[in-house]
Motif scaffolding. Structure first.
Motif: not given
Length: 458
Positions: A171-178, A197-199
């Motif tokens: 999920p894109l929201q996890q990319l910041t954590e990675l 535009v993705p969520t």
């Protein structure tokens, strides 16, 4: 806006189509009745058959009430005279001319164009624009589209997601954590024929194309995170020594980097001309569809083969032959948009649509307000816009999460003085910021309405 487009060829038709889709009042002039008939039948435009530089033709096209004239015929001289007539007889406020002949564009001859001489407000040279676009892709291997904003500080990159991408199904929201120290934002995705535009819950799938915004200095790290660690090209073969090929070769020669460049040109006279015009490049006379000339150019050892001849079929086939010989990466110039969707399945790494760069340049002048940059994404029906935030914007100092931003629009980056900010939910926009915005085509009018009164963005 009332806009006159002179020329119904590929460039003129593309411009007319884009403007008509945005509900501008468009009139197209061309000397060929068949081209006018085709456009009039397929688009909501008025068509007029005639010479675009003739006063009576411009008068019939409504030049007296026109806001803009875009001269994009095949003749530079017709384009320039059309601008002169539009200025002198009809006082058209904005005149844009396509100029291809390089001798008009030399630095010491640019004084030809101005209100006291040839009144052209903007000169479009598709050959120059395409050469710049290809050079950016040479410098950024792994990206199929590269567009700079904010004086080259911000890069928008289009990245193809391959089966070996390490962040598939994440999920894109996890990319910041990675990647906590990676200043990057996914602003758009293309899956099949759909751009959206993705969520934060959306995941990357093999075959997806993602559009990301990041700082220029981080572009290689971003590409590596998305599974692309291609080395920068140094051994380059250019197929086609026309205006695009020659301009590109000159850019590579002028670069601080050390490039080994070879050019294949089928015309003996043209090959002789470009050999004399260049200092370091090796020019080979021959047919790029013949295996012998490809081997003489040593395409098997080439990092990148760039096919920019005047024939789409020659470009596609010669590049594919070069890749079969061992070329690592191929870049193909394609004018016919019918071929665009076929490129990935054929094995073409990057294809260039010259009309997209031309349309983007013109749209920057059509949009109202403080537009600093604009790029229309080829085939994706979306735009990236760089706008300046004025003090009258009523959403200043409000967290982005609290703004009622229309669906299909995403803020990609904010440049504030010396700082580059990749926006999050708590980010605020301040007066003087340069804001990079991604918008789907059907949402551009809503964005215009959202910002025009307070900001004058558009």
């Amino acid at each position: 806006m009332n806009i006159i487009v002179c020329g119904a060829g590929q460039v003129g038709a593309s411009i007319a189509r884009q403007l008509a889709d945005e509900h501008h009042d468009v009139t197209v002039i061309d000397i060929e009745p068949e081209l006018i008939k085709r456009l009039s039948n397929s688009l909501d435009v008025q068509g007029i058959v005639g010479h675009a530089s003739h006063p009576d033709v411009l008068e019939r096209a409504g030049a007296a009430s026109a806001d803009m004239l875009i001269a994009a015929t095949y003749s530079d001289e017709v384009n320039m005279v059309a601008c002169q007539v539009a200025h002198s007889l009809f006082s058209v406020p904005t005149k844009i001319a396509r100029v291809r002949t390089q001798c008009y564009l030399m630095r010491d001859r640019r004084t030809l164009f101005g209100p006291d001489d040839l009144p052209v407000d903007l000169i479009i040279s598709p050959e120059h624009e395409v050469a710049h676009a290809i050079r950016r892709r040479v410098d950024t291997p792994g990206a199929f589209e590269v567009v700079p904003f904010a004086e080259d500080r911000i890069y928008m990159m289009g990245i193809a997601i391959g089966p070996d991408c390490p962040i598939i199904d994440t999920p894109l929201q996890q990319l910041t954590e990675l990647f906590p120290d990676l200043n990057v934002r996914v602003v758009g995705m293309r899956r099949g024929d759909t751009t959206f535009v993705p969520t934060s819950e959306d995941q990357l799938l093999p075959g997806d194309q993602v559009y990301v915004v990041t700082e220029k200095a981080m572009r290689n790290r971003v590409l590596a995170a998305y599974g692309h660690e291609e080395t920068e090209a140094r051994r380059i073969v250019i197929i086609g020594g026309g205006s695009v090929g020659l301009n590109l070769a000159r850019e590579l020669e002028a670069s601080d980097a050390s490039f080994n460049v070879k050019i294949i040109e089928i015309s003996e006279g043209r090959a002789q001309y470009i050999a004399e015009a260049l200092n370091k490049c090796v020019v080979l006379h021959g047919d790029a569809l013949e295996q012998e000339i490809l081997r003489e150019a040593n395409v098997a050892m080439a990092d990148t083969v760039i096919a920019v001849a005047n024939d789409d079929e020659v470009n596609i086939l010669s590049a594919l032959l070069a890749k079969r010989e061992g070329a690592q990466r191929i870049i193909v110039l394609v004018n016919n948009n019918v071929y665009g969707p076929l490129m990935p399945s054929l094995g073409v790494d990057v294809y260039i649509d010259p009309r997209a760069t031309t349309v983007s340049t013109i749209l920057r002048h059509v949009r109202r307000g403080r537009i600093r940059g604009l790029h229309s994404l080829s085939g994706a029906k979306a735009e990236l816009i760089e706008a300046e935030a004025l003090e009258t914007l009523d959403i200043l100092d409000t967290p982005l999460r609290d703004l009622k931003v229309t669906a299909g629009v995403r803020f990609g980056a904010i440049v504030r003085g010396a700082d580059v900010i990749i926006p999050r939910g708590d980010t605020v926009i301040k007066a003087g910021d340069r804001v990079i915005i991604f918008a789907l085509a059907e949402q551009i009018k809503k964005v215009e309405q959202m910002f025009s009164v307070q900001l004058g963005y558009f």
